[in-house]
Design an enzyme around this catalytic site. Structure first.
Site, short mmCIF file in Angstrom:
data_model
loop_
_atom_site.label_atom_id
_atom_site.label_comp_id
_atom_site.label_asym_id
_atom_site.label_seq_id
_atom_site.Cartn_x
_atom_site.Cartn_y
_atom_site.Cartn_z
N LYS A 202 -23.81 15.62 -15.56
CA LYS A 202 -24.72 14.49 -15.36
C LYS A 202 -25.42 14.00 -16.63
O LYS A 202 -26.58 13.59 -16.58
CB LYS A 202 -25.80 14.85 -14.32
CG LYS A 202 -25.27 15.17 -12.94
CD LYS A 202 -26.38 15.48 -11.97
CE LYS A 202 -27.00 16.82 -12.26
NZ LYS A 202 -28.00 17.21 -11.25
N ASP B 11 -30.69 22.23 -6.46
CA ASP B 11 -31.33 21.18 -5.63
C ASP B 11 -30.72 21.08 -4.23
O ASP B 11 -31.44 20.75 -3.27
CB ASP B 11 -31.36 19.81 -6.34
CG ASP B 11 -30.00 19.33 -6.80
OD1 ASP B 11 -29.01 20.08 -6.67
OD2 ASP B 11 -29.92 18.19 -7.31
MG MG Z 1 -33.11 14.44 -7.01
#
Ligand code: MG
Ligand code: ADP
Length: 448
Positions: A157, A192
């Site tokens: 990312k 996450d």
């Molecule tokens: Mg997020």
């Protein structure tokens, strides 16, 4: 639209069309790759045990800090779990500069520590003499060795800090806290997807999957550890597995990559990696669409053959523009015209130009959603839960804002598993769950 134009546009759209048959093949391969990942280390889908075992009850209580790194912002949170599925949260966002994202890891850790320090000062929590327990959401592939130890496998990312791959990322951050005399203990390192799952499960204990569809794309689910051959710990429990499924099919066996995907991949900083993620996640969809537009411009079928400096820049066409263009139902597609002319400085656009761009966005967006459903079908198939109730907690701006994303995922799921199976699966938006989730996991860890 001229006949030649229609033919050319259809050809591009076809390159983004994924048949139901192909979806089924992808799901079959996904199940095989999941099983390889559970069997041994070093498989394409890493299938990382998160050390988060057992289910949430919603009765967990206490105050914890949480950090969330790995998306657009760094978030620092203070979470109070009140029990009965209720909580309060105070949070602050900090911008992580491009320089920090690609500089030395020590600078990034020092920056995070400084943000925590200023958060504690501003929120009056720094007076306490007790060590503050913190859950660290770090959303990159980390091979965990315990609830608060884990080695970074690779960056994704757009992050690429030196001195981090192969190192324990909690130790690096804990060192920065120590150097700066910040009284915080990293109790847990959290992906996450795992945080999203736990946060949603705090209110809805029957949640079985946590998914991120934002900048990146990844998912986690509950696994019966007796089925995990590579696991040498307790086999009698359920544990959340961080799949790291964005890496699926980097061998390119089944993903229908086309020339526009390949061009985007070459321009990315992790070439030939995260290919599934790159066909689904918000960071990449705009760039893929831009490549398709440039192809039609070069063939003189779009914008009268004229691009602009802005549109020629890599990554200049944001995925958020696609959402705006997809919902544009005005007769003259004026919002689409605005993005192309005012934002991207294309000198002038005809209605046909705008219609073509809208079709391209739709093709890329629908493909993303259809492919995104494959990992859910894969998990249901692997766990033997096809046709059972299933709540999938999904966080991320792509899922939240991209028009029809959830419906298109559902259609693809029905195409592969049947209507009945689809009707049992709920895709729920679980906004910003990772702060709450990390706090819950820090609590579980601190209790142990
Ligand atoms: Mg997020
Ligand atoms: P993160 O994943 O970084 O935590 P988000 O969930 O907000 O944060 O996801 C950000 C990504 O979502 C960006 O890459 C952007 O491309 C995409 N995005 C932001 N807004 C929209 C939108 N309105 N429609 C589609 N995609 C969007």
């Amino acid at each position: 639209m001229t006949e030649a134009q229609t033919v050319a546009v259809n050809k591009v759209v076809d390159a983004f069309t994924v048949s139901d048959d192909r979806l089924s093949k992808i799901v079959q391969q996904f199940v095989i790759e999941m099983e390889k990942g559970l069997d041994h280390q070093g498989a394409t889908i890493a299938m990382i045990p998160s050390f988060v075992a057992g289910r949430c009850t919603g009765d967990e209580k206490g105050s914890f800090m949480a950090l969330d790194l790995g998306g657009t912002n760094l978030r620092v949170c203070h979470v109070t779990l009140l029990g009965a599925g209720e909580h309060t949260i105070r949070q602050q966002k900090y911008i992580v500069s491009e320089e920090l994202k690609t500089g030395p890891m020590r600078h990034l850790c020092d920056f995070i520590a400084d943000c925590v320090d200023s958060f504690l000062t501003e929120n009056g929590t720094s007076e306490s003499h007790e060590v503050i327990q913190l859950g660290y959401t770090f959303s990159f592939p980390v091979l965990q060795t315990s609830i608060n130890r884990g080695v970074l496998k690779q960056w994704t990312k757009g992050f690429n800090c030196s001195g981090a791959v192969g190192k324990d990322v909690t130790i690096l951050l804990q060192d920065s806290f120590r150097r700066k005399n910040i009284n915080v203990n990293i109790a847990a390192i959290v992906n996450d997807t795992v945080g999203t799952l736990m946060a949603y499960a705090y209110k809805h204990p029957e949640t079985t999957m946590g998914v991120i569809m934002g900048t990146g794309f990844n998912a986690s689910y509950y696994e019966d550890m007796s089925k995990v051959k590579k696991w040498t710990g307790n086999k009698d429990e359920e544990m959340v597995i961080n799949m790291e499924c964005g890496a699926f099919d980097c061998e390119r066996r089944v993903l229908p990559m086309n020339v526009y995907d390949n061009k985007m991949d070459r321009e990315s900083i992790n070439v030939h990696q995260q290919l599934y993620e790159k066909m689904v996640a918000g960071m990449y969809l705009g760039e893929i669409t831009r490549n398709a537009m440039l192809d039609l411009i070069d063939q003189q079928f779009l914008f009268n053959g004229e691009s602009s400096n802005d549109l020629n820049k890599n990554w200049s066409f944001e995925t958020a523009y696609m959402s705006t263009i997809e919902v544009d139902e005005s007769d003259d597609l004026s919002d689409t015209g605005h993005i192309l002319e005012s934002v991207l400085s294309i000198p002038s656009t005809t209605l046909v130009d705008r219609q073509i761009v809208k079709r391209l966005c739709n093709a890329v967006g629908v493909r993303a959603a259809r492919l995104a459903s494959c990992h859910i079908a894969g998990v249901l198939t692997h766990t033997g839960k096809v046709g059972h109730d299933c709540i999938v907690a999904i966080d991320g701006s792509l899922f939240e804002f991209y028009p029809n994303f959830g419906n298109n995922m559902g259609d693809a799921l029905a195409a592969v598993l049947g209507e009945q199976a689809r009707s049992k699966v709920k895709f729920d938006l679980a906004r910003d769950g990772s702060g709450l989730g990390a706090a819950i996991i820090a609590m579980i860890a601190a209790k142990k």
